[in-house]
Scaffold this active site. Structure first.
Site, PDB file in Angstrom:
ATOM      1  N   ALA A  90      -4.183  -8.889   6.202  1.00 25.11           N
ATOM      2  CA  ALA A  90      -3.797  -8.891   4.790  1.00 25.11           C
ATOM      3  C   ALA A  90      -2.325  -9.283   4.705  1.00 25.11           C
ATOM      4  CB  ALA A  90      -3.998  -7.505   4.191  1.00 25.11           C
ATOM      5  N   LYS A  91      -1.846  -9.538   3.540  1.00 25.15           N
ATOM      6  CA  LYS A  91      -0.416  -9.790   3.349  1.00 25.15           C
ATOM      7  C   LYS A  91      -0.100  -9.665   1.872  1.00 25.15           C
ATOM      8  CE  LYS A  91       3.172 -10.986   5.912  1.00 25.15           C
ATOM      9  NZ  LYS A  91       3.409 -10.701   7.323  1.00 25.15           N
ATOM     10  N   GLY A  92       1.152  -9.342   1.578  1.00 24.61           N
ATOM     11  CA  GLY A  92       1.551  -9.238   0.175  1.00 24.61           C
ATOM     12  C   GLY A  92       2.933  -9.817  -0.009  1.00 24.61           C
TER      13      GLY A  92
END
Ligand code: NAD
Length: 422
Positions: free
Chosen positions: A109-111
């Site tokens: 995931a990444k934000g």
């Protein structure tokens, strides 16, 4: 930035290009290929924040959950002015492959939030972080998706994420983020973990190539968490760091830089790296990449080595600390020069490996000494390095494609066992 190939700087395209090559080499079944090609979910959040002036500003943030096939999503939060959905998508996919390369039970995931942390006060930064976290309450969680620091974020920001999440779920939940302060469930060794992982890979690579550590010249672009910790550890281990750079400029000294003093200068005294007194020749952040060396460590940001400049890279080992520092179009140029590549999804995986150990310690409520953490890290990195290099040699592919194949194959096997719930 000038590039020879249109679209070369789109990091999502770069990530996709390598996935395509690896999937084809692996002969991935069509269903698995389609499943893995796309992220599971993506969200854009608009974050209203009151500034210190009393005005309301609205920031744009993203979170991309690429895969939860092998475990909860895992990936940093980036605060930077040039964050884009495509970039976050690429970084999320890389997290899936990275966690699979080092065989830890996480997905990817990444934000990110489009903002310039240098231009926000501490109170504003806290409000951006808390509102971003609150907008993602249904997404985050120790069993769902676990953020960590990335460019522009740090342990304090992780503490605010943890607190905001904990307030909403009505219980202290340290395992919702990693890279936290030690007093709040952080792990010994996490701060140095990415740099240490890079060094472990370099140790393996020079042994493989019959090189010696003494007099081995290293150049490091980026002097933040990853670059400066790698510099310090490698200097202590006997490597000779001959050039380093941060975003404002670099220094080159063929006799080697005094890394402990430079570290103090940048981190304790908060002075620009290139103004370090008596450091050596000053040059631009980019130019450090092209000085002759034995090991080049790009540890700053994406798209540094492109078709425009890859022919100027002059090293024996390219050990990628940043995510995506080399474009997919530049890969064949680097390969053609016979450079031994330690690709990002292997080289910088020390960070997520110790993040995993932090999550384990938080969940068991029992914390290890730094020596134990480092031993685990070393074992994971050495084993992963060996697996990737062995695969590359046996199947006659380059190290980057080998790392992707090892990763994709692992995710594919987990996916087959789970089956398609459709
Ligand atoms: P950071 O914000 O702590 O440091 C970034 C450093 O790079 C700073 O010294 C900055 O001045 C420099 N920099 C930025 N743009 C530059 C440019 N164009 N030229 C030269 N220097 C430049 O970030 P970080 O945590 O060290 O992350 C660096 C890279 O490593 C990113 O690609 C990140 O995604 C990746 N990474 C970080 C971790 C981690 O544990 N922090 C783990 C894996 C990968």
């Amino acid at each position: 930035m000038a590039v020879a190939v249109e679209g070369e700087l789109n990091v999502y395209k770069s990530a996709e290009a390598r996935f395509e090559i690896a999937a084809a080499r692996l002969g991935l079944e069509q269903g698995l290929y389609r499943y893995m090609k796309y992220p599971e979910r993506e969200i854009t959040v608009y974050i209203p924040v009151s500034l210190d002036t009393g005005q309301i500003a609205v920031f744009t943030g993203y979170r991309v959950l690429h895969s939860t096939v092998r475990g909860p999503g895992k990936g940093g939060i980036r605060f930077a002015p040039d964050v884009s959905l495509d970039e976050v998508r690429a970084l999320a996919a890389w997290m899936t492959w990275k966690c699979a390369v080092v065989n830890i039970p996480f997905g990817g995931a990444k934000g990110g939030v489009i903002c310039d942390p240098a231009k926000l006060s501490k109170a504003e930064l806290e409000r951006v972080t808390r509102r971003y976290t609150a907008s993602l309450l249904d997404w985050l969680g120790p069993e769902r998706d676990i953020p960590a620091p990335d460019i522009g974020t740090n342990d304090q920001i992780m503490a605010w994420v943890m607190d905001t999440y904990s307030m909403h779920v009505r219980q202290a939940t340290t395992a919702v983020v990693t890279g936290k302060p030690l007093d709040l469930g952080g792990s010994q060794g996490r701060k140095q973990a990415t740099g240490r992982g890079l060094m472990i890979c370099c140790n393996k690579a020079i042994a493989k190539l019959g090189m010696r550590r003494e007099g081995c010249r290293v150049i490091i672009q980026g002097f933040g968490n990853v670059g400066s910790e790698a510099a310090l550890l490698m200097h202590e281990a006997g490597y000779q760091v001959v050039a380093a750079a941060d975003v404002r400029g670099g220094l080159y000294n063929e006799r080697g830089l005094d890394i402990p003093r430079l570290y103090e200068w940048v981190h304790a005294e908060r002075r620009p790296l290139a103004e370090f007194p008596g450091g050596g020749e000053t040059l631009s952040s980019k130019e450090v990449l092209f000085r002759p060396c034995d090991i080049l460590v790009p540890a700053a940001t994406e798209n540094q080595i492109t078709t425009e400049n890859a022919h100027r890279v002059d090293c024996r080992i390219l050990c990628e600390g940043a995510n995506g520092p080399t474009t997919s179009h530049a890969d064949p140029i680097i390969e053609g020069k016979g450079i031994f590549v330690i690709p990002d999804i292997l080289g910088n995986a020390g960070g997520v490996t110790v993040s995993y150990l932090e999550w384990v310690q938080d969940r068991q409520g029992f914390f290890w000494r730094e020596r134990e953490v480092n031993e685990h890290l070393e074992e994971v990195m050495e084993h992963s390095f060996d697996e990737v290099v062995r695969y590359a040699e046996t199947h006659r592919v380059n190290n980057r494609i080998a790392a992707y194949i090892v990763a994709i194959d692992r995710v594919a096997r987990a996916l087959k066992l789970r089956g398609f719930y459709a």
